[in-house]
Design a protein around this motif. Sequence first.
Motif, PDB file in Angstrom:
ATOM      1  N   GLU A 139      -7.389  -1.651   7.121  1.00 17.92           N
ATOM      2  CA  GLU A 139      -7.023  -1.891   8.511  1.00 17.92           C
ATOM      3  C   GLU A 139      -6.753  -0.532   9.157  1.00 17.92           C
ATOM      4  O   GLU A 139      -6.189   0.361   8.513  1.00 17.92           O
ATOM      5  CB  GLU A 139      -5.778  -2.770   8.595  1.00 17.92           C
ATOM      6  N   LYS A 156     -10.416  -3.910  11.546  1.00 12.88           N
ATOM      7  CA  LYS A 156     -10.530  -4.068  10.099  1.00 12.88           C
ATOM      8  C   LYS A 156     -11.919  -3.658   9.649  1.00 12.88           C
ATOM      9  O   LYS A 156     -12.891  -3.817  10.388  1.00 12.88           O
ATOM     10  CB  LYS A 156     -10.252  -5.510   9.691  1.00 12.88           C
ATOM     11  N   CYS A 207     -13.649  -2.138  -0.917  1.00 15.62           N
ATOM     12  CA  CYS A 207     -12.296  -1.981  -0.382  1.00 15.62           C
ATOM     13  C   CYS A 207     -12.213  -2.556   1.025  1.00 15.62           C
ATOM     14  O   CYS A 207     -13.207  -2.591   1.756  1.00 15.62           O
ATOM     15  CB  CYS A 207     -11.852  -0.518  -0.399  1.00 15.62           C
ATOM     16  N   ASP A 208     -11.032  -3.040   1.367  1.00 17.31           N
ATOM     17  CA  ASP A 208     -10.757  -3.564   2.701  1.00 17.31           C
ATOM     18  C   ASP A 208      -9.633  -2.733   3.317  1.00 17.31           C
ATOM     19  O   ASP A 208      -8.603  -2.475   2.660  1.00 17.31           O
ATOM     20  CB  ASP A 208     -10.349  -5.031   2.614  1.00 17.31           C
ATOM     21  N   GLY A 217      -9.391  -4.953  -2.438  1.00 12.85           N
ATOM     22  CA  GLY A 217     -10.633  -4.406  -2.937  1.00 12.85           C
ATOM     23  C   GLY A 217     -10.968  -4.972  -4.289  1.00 12.85           C
ATOM     24  O   GLY A 217     -10.277  -5.851  -4.825  1.00 12.85           O
ATOM     25  N   HIS A 241     -14.636  -3.500   6.030  1.00 14.06           N
ATOM     26  CA  HIS A 241     -14.943  -3.895   4.654  1.00 14.06           C
ATOM     27  C   HIS A 241     -15.988  -2.919   4.128  1.00 14.06           C
ATOM     28  O   HIS A 241     -17.093  -2.820   4.667  1.00 14.06           O
ATOM     29  CB  HIS A 241     -15.479  -5.329   4.625  1.00 14.06           C
ATOM     30  N   ALA A 263     -16.021   1.500   4.873  1.00 16.76           N
ATOM     31  CA  ALA A 263     -15.002   0.640   5.476  1.00 16.76           C
ATOM     32  C   ALA A 263     -14.509   1.223   6.796  1.00 16.76           C
ATOM     33  O   ALA A 263     -14.294   0.491   7.775  1.00 16.76           O
ATOM     34  CB  ALA A 263     -13.837   0.459   4.502  1.00 16.76           C
ATOM     35  N   ARG A 306     -18.371  -1.897   1.062  1.00 17.16           N
ATOM     36  CA  ARG A 306     -18.976  -2.389  -0.194  1.00 17.16           C
ATOM     37  C   ARG A 306     -20.040  -1.390  -0.629  1.00 17.16           C
ATOM     38  O   ARG A 306     -21.038  -1.170   0.061  1.00 17.16           O
ATOM     39  CB  ARG A 306     -19.604  -3.765   0.049  1.00 17.16           C
TER      40      ARG A 306
END
Length: 697
Positions: A517, A496, A514-515, A574, A498, A593, A500
């Motif tokens: 996988e 995963k 946004c996040d 996100g 992240h 990310a 920013r």
Amino acid sequence: MADKHADKRGEQGLAATGPDRIRNVVLVGPSQSGKTSLVEALLAHTKAITRAGSTVDGTTVCDTEDAERRHGRSISLAVAPLAHRGVKVNLIDTPGYADFVGDLRAGLRAADCALFVVAANEEIDDGTRQVWRECAQVDMPRAVVVTKLDHPRAHVDAVVAQARAVLGGKVLPVYLIDSADAGAPSGLIGLITGETDDPRRGELIEAVIEESEDEGLMDRYLGGDEIDLQVLIGDLETAVARASFHPVIPVCGATGVGLRELLDLCVDGFPSPLERTSPEVFTPAGKSVGVLACDVAGPLVAEVVKTAGDPYVGRISLVRVFSGTLDPDTAVHVSGHFSSFFAADAGHEDHDEDERIGALGHPFGATQVPTGRVLAGDLGTVARLSRAETGDTLSAVDHPLVLKPWSMPDPLLPVAIEAATRSDEDKLSQALARLAAEDPSLRVEHNAETGQLVLWVMGESHADVVLERLAERHGVTVEQRELLVPLRERISGAGKGHGRHVKQSGGHGQYAICDIEVEPLPEGSGFEFVDKVVGGSVPRNYIPSVEKGVRAQMERGLRNGYPVVDLRVTLTDGKAHSVDSSDMAFQSAGALALREAAEAAGVSMLEPYDDVGVLIPDDLVGTVMSDLSARRARLLGNENVADGRTLIRAHVPQRELIRYAVDLRAATRGAGTFTRAFAHYEPMPEDQARQVSPRHH
């Protein structure tokens, strides 16, 4: 070019009266077998030059460039004509070293028959066997010439026995050496015509009768009848011309022994161009028009078999005229259509244009003897064809035609180069284009992935000659670089990330979160982007921006700067700002990310593998398979092919194949050949992956 020897050579028969009075004879054999010395001895014997080894206008008649003397071997094709009993014989001397197989192939294409030259103090090498097989496939008439009879270790009988063993049962001596004293050859004794009870005479006569069209001749011979000598000679010459019988003739250039007999064979046994089938002819659109007869009044079809730069007159094209007649100062159509017959990346762009024929000549080593025309069946030189490349077809402007080019083995040794200075860089591209136009065995690649300029050559000597020609002919100096292999990167597992990207610098800021996988996909799956955002946390208009940022980061790489492949990225969540969010902000967030996810999941390096086929003699299978295993190859199996050879199939990392063309030749004494084609990518061992240098974009 003015030539003070032109009149004299014209008297020697450089201008043929018709195709029936021409013999195009190519000399084939390994380096140091004596091909060039034999050509010079034959020229001296027929008074085409004053003595063997003499020069014409300061240039050795069989040399074509100074590089040959530096390298100590012939590196290019040379043509020297002579006249014997009213017949013009074009002797085509070819290089014997494997690196210069391009000129060998050109010589075979220009010829109608072949002399295989072997030294009495050496064994027949595998390269000679391979060319013999190729000539057999197209029924090219051929004979074996045993040279260096005066060498201290000369053993003619052993060489003849080996020739019969490896080249075929229809390879038989037609002369015995008459030694005056201490084994020194003083002349030849004809096995058919001479008074000798040597058992080889009976074997030769039976072999000739077996090829006779008179089916009752063998019965009469075995019944004790005396066969007319002229019948035997006629049947022998017919069998030679049909490529069903191959005479062996011992020749000593130093003493002149065998020279007349060899020339008689060329005139009486070898076919004229009228008796050989020309290559198939097509229209530029690719429609076959069949095979044209060798007719001086027929449609013009000539082929450029070699091109070279001349410091005085510019580009010189050596052509073989298959049909029609070449006249000076006339317009011709020049066609090159390699992609119609071979791979599109053969290194020669398709082209069609009209050009005007410049001065015509007959080739005489490094010089050209001016002539008014070149007839069907003959070889000639054409000046100032600026667009004609080796392998191109010359035809009438109102009736353009294309000959199917001769096939060439792929150049398999890559050499990465870089211009030494900015001035060299400006001239390099055009210089390489000219060299590639001259040499079909040279391929120039601009590798978009590695950013390198790569020369694909036949071997190290070929590479040296190409770099020398760049410097000497075109004034371009280059430096060699380590060859880069296009690697790939792949996410090792699930993870995963992240991203920013939040900045405030007065006025509108930048805001995107946004996040994602990530997970690897099976090989060859490519890239998948999945949108699982709910509740509008990432506005719909910015979701493509996240994907764009991810793709850009994949291209820049995650470990060593190589493209990332076979990856699924899922956008899960996100945040956005009503004022400060933008397309660029979400691109940056997507890239961040992905980098964070890669740290969590791990990144492995992938390397390209090629599908490799290695063709070798059976007795070298163990050696070659062991070497392939040491190169981390995955052996796929092997199969027996004709003539005691085995084909080994394997998948081999490209990094292990960079010098394989050189190493295989050394390990097999020149008997091994291989092919390669991209297969797939596989994970690189981690100990090697850690040694990979970062890629610079």
